[in-house]
Design a protein around this motif. Sequence first.
Motif, PDB file in Angstrom:
ATOM      1  N   VAL A 156     -13.753  -8.562   3.731  1.00 35.32           N
ATOM      2  CA  VAL A 156     -12.727  -7.674   3.172  1.00 35.32           C
ATOM      3  C   VAL A 156     -13.242  -7.107   1.851  1.00 35.32           C
ATOM      4  O   VAL A 156     -13.672  -7.851   0.967  1.00 35.32           O
ATOM      5  CB  VAL A 156     -11.391  -8.409   2.945  1.00 35.32           C
ATOM      6  CG1 VAL A 156     -10.407  -7.509   2.195  1.00 35.32           C
ATOM      7  CG2 VAL A 156     -10.786  -8.851   4.276  1.00 35.32           C
ATOM      8  N   ALA A 161      -6.155 -12.123   0.852  1.00 30.76           N
ATOM      9  CA  ALA A 161      -7.176 -12.083   1.904  1.00 30.76           C
ATOM     10  C   ALA A 161      -8.034 -13.346   1.876  1.00 30.76           C
ATOM     11  O   ALA A 161      -8.358 -13.926   2.928  1.00 30.76           O
ATOM     12  CB  ALA A 161      -8.051 -10.844   1.732  1.00 30.76           C
ATOM     13  N   ALA A 185     -10.750 -15.058   4.473  1.00 26.68           N
ATOM     14  CA  ALA A 185     -11.767 -14.006   4.451  1.00 26.68           C
ATOM     15  C   ALA A 185     -12.655 -14.133   3.220  1.00 26.68           C
ATOM     16  O   ALA A 185     -12.224 -14.587   2.162  1.00 26.68           O
ATOM     17  CB  ALA A 185     -11.109 -12.629   4.467  1.00 26.68           C
ATOM     18  N   VAL A 217     -14.252 -12.121   0.344  1.00 30.47           N
ATOM     19  CA  VAL A 217     -13.732 -10.905  -0.283  1.00 30.47           C
ATOM     20  C   VAL A 217     -14.659 -10.444  -1.396  1.00 30.47           C
ATOM     21  O   VAL A 217     -15.158 -11.254  -2.189  1.00 30.47           O
ATOM     22  CB  VAL A 217     -12.320 -11.151  -0.860  1.00 30.47           C
ATOM     23  CG1 VAL A 217     -11.778  -9.883  -1.518  1.00 30.47           C
ATOM     24  CG2 VAL A 217     -11.372 -11.639   0.229  1.00 30.47           C
ATOM     25  N   ARG A 270     -13.878  -6.750   8.346  1.00 34.18           N
ATOM     26  CA  ARG A 270     -12.464  -6.908   8.712  1.00 34.18           C
ATOM     27  C   ARG A 270     -11.615  -5.736   8.221  1.00 34.18           C
ATOM     28  O   ARG A 270     -10.779  -5.225   8.966  1.00 34.18           O
ATOM     29  CB  ARG A 270     -11.903  -8.211   8.133  1.00 34.18           C
ATOM     30  CG  ARG A 270     -12.503  -9.476   8.709  1.00 34.18           C
ATOM     31  CD  ARG A 270     -11.547 -10.645   8.476  1.00 34.18           C
ATOM     32  NE  ARG A 270     -12.192 -11.937   8.624  1.00 34.18           N
ATOM     33  CZ  ARG A 270     -11.568 -13.104   8.532  1.00 34.18           C
ATOM     34  NH1 ARG A 270     -10.264 -13.135   8.277  1.00 34.18           N
ATOM     35  NH2 ARG A 270     -12.220 -14.247   8.671  1.00 34.18           N
ATOM     36  N   GLY A 297      -3.716  -7.282   1.647  1.00 31.10           N
ATOM     37  CA  GLY A 297      -4.814  -8.225   1.731  1.00 31.10           C
ATOM     38  C   GLY A 297      -4.756  -9.050   2.996  1.00 31.10           C
ATOM     39  O   GLY A 297      -5.773  -9.267   3.671  1.00 31.10           O
ATOM     40  N   ARG A 298      -3.563  -9.508   3.335  1.00 29.06           N
ATOM     41  CA  ARG A 298      -3.408 -10.279   4.567  1.00 29.06           C
ATOM     42  C   ARG A 298      -3.700  -9.427   5.791  1.00 29.06           C
ATOM     43  O   ARG A 298      -4.369  -9.877   6.740  1.00 29.06           O
ATOM     44  CB  ARG A 298      -1.998 -10.855   4.638  1.00 29.06           C
ATOM     45  CG  ARG A 298      -1.721 -11.943   3.620  1.00 29.06           C
ATOM     46  CD  ARG A 298      -0.278 -12.360   3.610  1.00 29.06           C
ATOM     47  NE  ARG A 298      -0.042 -13.432   2.645  1.00 29.06           N
ATOM     48  CZ  ARG A 298       1.162 -13.871   2.297  1.00 29.06           C
ATOM     49  NH1 ARG A 298       2.246 -13.320   2.839  1.00 29.06           N
ATOM     50  NH2 ARG A 298       1.294 -14.843   1.408  1.00 29.06           N
ATOM     51  N   ALA A 353      -7.330  -8.860   6.290  1.00 26.24           N
ATOM     52  CA  ALA A 353      -7.993 -10.065   6.770  1.00 26.24           C
ATOM     53  C   ALA A 353      -7.637 -10.373   8.221  1.00 26.24           C
ATOM     54  O   ALA A 353      -8.199 -11.309   8.803  1.00 26.24           O
ATOM     55  CB  ALA A 353      -7.602 -11.253   5.891  1.00 26.24           C
TER      56      ALA A 353
END
Length: 461
Positions: free
Chosen positions: A14, A30, A35, A37, A184, A453-454, A457
Amino acid sequence: MLRESGTLPETVEVLVLGAGIAGHCAALAAAEAGAQVLLLEKSGQPGGSSAMAGGGFAFSGTDLTISAGQDDSLEAFRRDLFESGQGQNSPALIDRFLENQLEAYAFLKAHGVKFEIYAAVPRIHTTGTGRAVTNLHVAARAHPCIQFFSKTSAMRLHRSAPDGPVDRATVFYGDQELTITATRGIVLATGGFSRSREMLRVFAPELLDAVKHGGVANTGDGLMMATMLGAGLADIGHVTGSFGGAIRNYPHGVQGADEVPPLIFAFQAGGIIVNRNGQRFINEDQSYKTLSPAGMKQPGGIGFQIFDEKLIRLSLADSSVNNYAEALHGDYLRKADTIPELAARMGLDADALQATIARYNADVVNGTDGEFGRVKDLIAIDTPPYYIAATANALTSTYGGITTDGGMQVIDWLGEPIPGLFAAGEVVGGFHGAGYYSASSLSSSATFGMCAGRAAAGVPI
């Protein structure tokens, strides 16, 4: 906190562009979703406009609002948001915010943000200027799944195939031009365009010479990159100033490129506003957004806020708003023992200003503002020393930008999603509609950042 050397990874899961409150929440969310990041910031310091805002967050139903006895509901919050936005808000974004704002409040607290309730105004939770994003940055730097680099700007987004996901970004890091692949998703949290004369000339020419208060790197990069991919736009036509941006060393001052002047809203606490002729021109008991058009119509677009020693005692520390002590130290605010001397400090007509204040003080005694019908905060200006600040419209943020769906995925002009690309914060349009609900910027940016962010991810939201 600065990162000026090292090697940028060529591939991440991410990629988050922009390290204000939305970017930090996106990066942390994330990473907590599993993930790896990469968080990039264009300027030399994280924070952006979030680090300069007054520190107020609008939340409903928190432990603090309940303990303060505030009678509130999500439906009432929804109604107020739509009323503020004149019904032009995106229902999908309003719904996403209301469904997740309590979780975002808990998310911020879990990462070190400390809130106090501002009981005078419903829903307002305060943190102090810049404190929230500082707490989030400490949490992000400590997270093993997040890498942070400053002084790194993104200039272009790419797709591997015409209809494929957005999976690469061209960035400049020092004197290097690099391409980073995100497997992602990519989150745009690059802020607005308050520091871009080119974009202001196109979207809000009347604010081209407004006092600039937003993040120094807010030059519309995310807006440009997303629209190159076909992203839609929302709320751009409703960009407005906030009356109260202080002018240093008036009439000789010129705002520096990286200068962030204080915001002075003394008129909301009992001060008055006069124009260059030393005359009041409006009922000061209105929001800084409402006062903006009237202020722009005055000679030179300037209004002079005047108050006395009674109000100076209400100076806010640790704030970019109504921090009179800091404004006085920085030559944004001046004082004098008499009204004629005060007028001379700004080149105003002393007789006219004395007459204006004398009439106002007489109206205060009578309990009625005979000129403009002000009712709230009718306070006499009669206790020396006296204070004056030359102020104009300030462009704090540009609450208009690219369109997203309720999942924070960027959508094009036809409402179709652009795969792999998500957005949050000031770069997003649609939430505020045709107005601005006070303190909703930081709370919505945090909420949408967490959700974006979620989503980037791959976690359903």
